[in-house]
Design a protein around this motif. Structure first.
Motif, PDB file in Angstrom:
ATOM      1  N   ASN A   1       0.827  -1.211   0.000  1.00  0.00           N
ATOM      2  CA  ASN A   1       0.000   0.000   0.000  1.00  0.00           C
ATOM      3  C   ASN A   1       0.860   1.260   0.000  1.00  0.00           C
TER       4      ASN A   1
ATOM      5  N   THR B   1     -10.361  -0.561  -3.252  1.00  0.00           N
ATOM      6  CA  THR B   1     -11.173  -0.953  -2.104  1.00  0.00           C
ATOM      7  C   THR B   1     -11.329  -2.474  -2.119  1.00  0.00           C
TER       8      THR B   1
ATOM      9  N   ARG C   1     -13.856  -5.943  -0.796  1.00  0.00           N
ATOM     10  CA  ARG C   1     -15.068  -6.525  -0.228  1.00  0.00           C
ATOM     11  C   ARG C   1     -14.749  -7.972   0.145  1.00  0.00           C
TER      12      ARG C   1
ATOM     13  N   HIS D   1     -14.772   0.942 -13.118  1.00  0.00           N
ATOM     14  CA  HIS D   1     -14.017   0.137 -12.158  1.00  0.00           C
ATOM     15  C   HIS D   1     -13.855  -1.279 -12.689  1.00  0.00           C
TER      16      HIS D   1
ATOM     17  N   GLU E   1     -12.461  -5.360 -11.175  1.00  0.00           N
ATOM     18  CA  GLU E   1     -12.221  -6.083  -9.932  1.00  0.00           C
ATOM     19  C   GLU E   1     -11.694  -7.482 -10.203  1.00  0.00           C
TER      20      GLU E   1
ATOM     21  N   LYS F   1      -6.046 -10.033   0.661  1.00  0.00           N
ATOM     22  CA  LYS F   1      -5.910  -8.658   0.175  1.00  0.00           C
ATOM     23  C   LYS F   1      -4.563  -8.448  -0.515  1.00  0.00           C
TER      24      LYS F   1
END
Length: 245
Positions: free
Chosen positions: A96, A111, A113, A134, A136, A163
């Protein structure tokens, strides 16, 4: 004629350049004209609105792809500084820290989920652009029950792990030690991180590594070409969903 009686001719100011009108702006003007008509056909107005939405979505996707192409060359390789089980890895906070400034520069945000499944967790990483489009990617991982973790700790460890790998897959981030610019010999094959993701997905899908290699036509998983990684992951995830239903 004396100089005082001569007319002073001022140079003409060049006209301002005409700005091109975008397709979306033109469509909006048409919609406004139709909407202002009291006798407007509602079906026609709805079709125009649908067309306007498609144009905006297409433009947003084009802006996303252009910004992503520019950003890719600026994403760094993240050093593997943390110690794992007989291996080293790049921790999530370091990834990050390395990529956030580049994401912000090009108008992106990431982000996550999560979805709880039976003895597994699905982690979805979402890359959003300021223009509205976007993309994903997702991973389905078995709960990390190693050591003396309780149920909550197992979920937390799995989510953190997922993640990290989902973010690397989404942005095509490389991790590893500094090689002074010399690429590894297996640059065209799946990376160690991708191999681990495939093995996790195999466990959830209920197949062993040899079965996977036989279906992929390779002797070992290390020989799988990087271009086939996404298709292999999608196949395993679809199989896992069928097993769990």
């Amino acid at each position: 004629m004396s100089e005082s009686n001569q007319a002073i001719v001022k140079p003409e100011t060049p006209p301002a350049p005409v700005q091109p009108v975008s397709e979306a702006t033109q469509m909006l003007a048409v919609i406004e004209r139709v909407a202002s008509n009291p006798e407007a056909d509602i079906d026609k107005l709805e079709r125009l609105l649908d067309m306007q939405e498609r144009i905006m979505n297409r433009n947003a996707e084009q802006a996303f792809n252009a910004a992503l192409a520019q950003m890719q060359s600026e994403l760094p390789t993240v050093a593997e500084t943390a110690e794992g089980h007989n291996t080293k890895y790049a921790p999530l906070e370091k990834i990050n820290e390395a990529v956030r400034p580049v994401l912000q520069k090009h108008g992106f945000a990431v982000t996550f989920r999560t979805k709880q499944q039976s003895n597994a967790v699905e982690i979805i990483a979402v890359l959003s652009h300021r223009e509205g489009h976007h993309e994903e990617t997702s991973l389905i991982l078995p709960l990390d029950t190693s050591g003396s973790k309780n149920a909550v700790q197992a979920i937390g460890s799995t989510v953190s792990y997922g993640k990290r790998y989902a973010l690397c897959a989404l942005l095509n981030i490389s991790t590893g030690e500094d090689t002074d610019g010399v690429p590894p010999a297996n640059i065209n094959n799946v990376s160690p991180q991708q191999i681990q993701q495939l093995r996790n997905a195999m466990r959830v899908a209920g197949i062993n590594e040899q079965q996977f290699c036989n279906s992929a036509g390779v002797a070992t998983i290390n020989q799988l070409h990087a271009d086939r990684y996404n298709r292999a992951m999608n196949h395993l995830q679809n199989r896992a969903q069928g097993v769990q239903q």
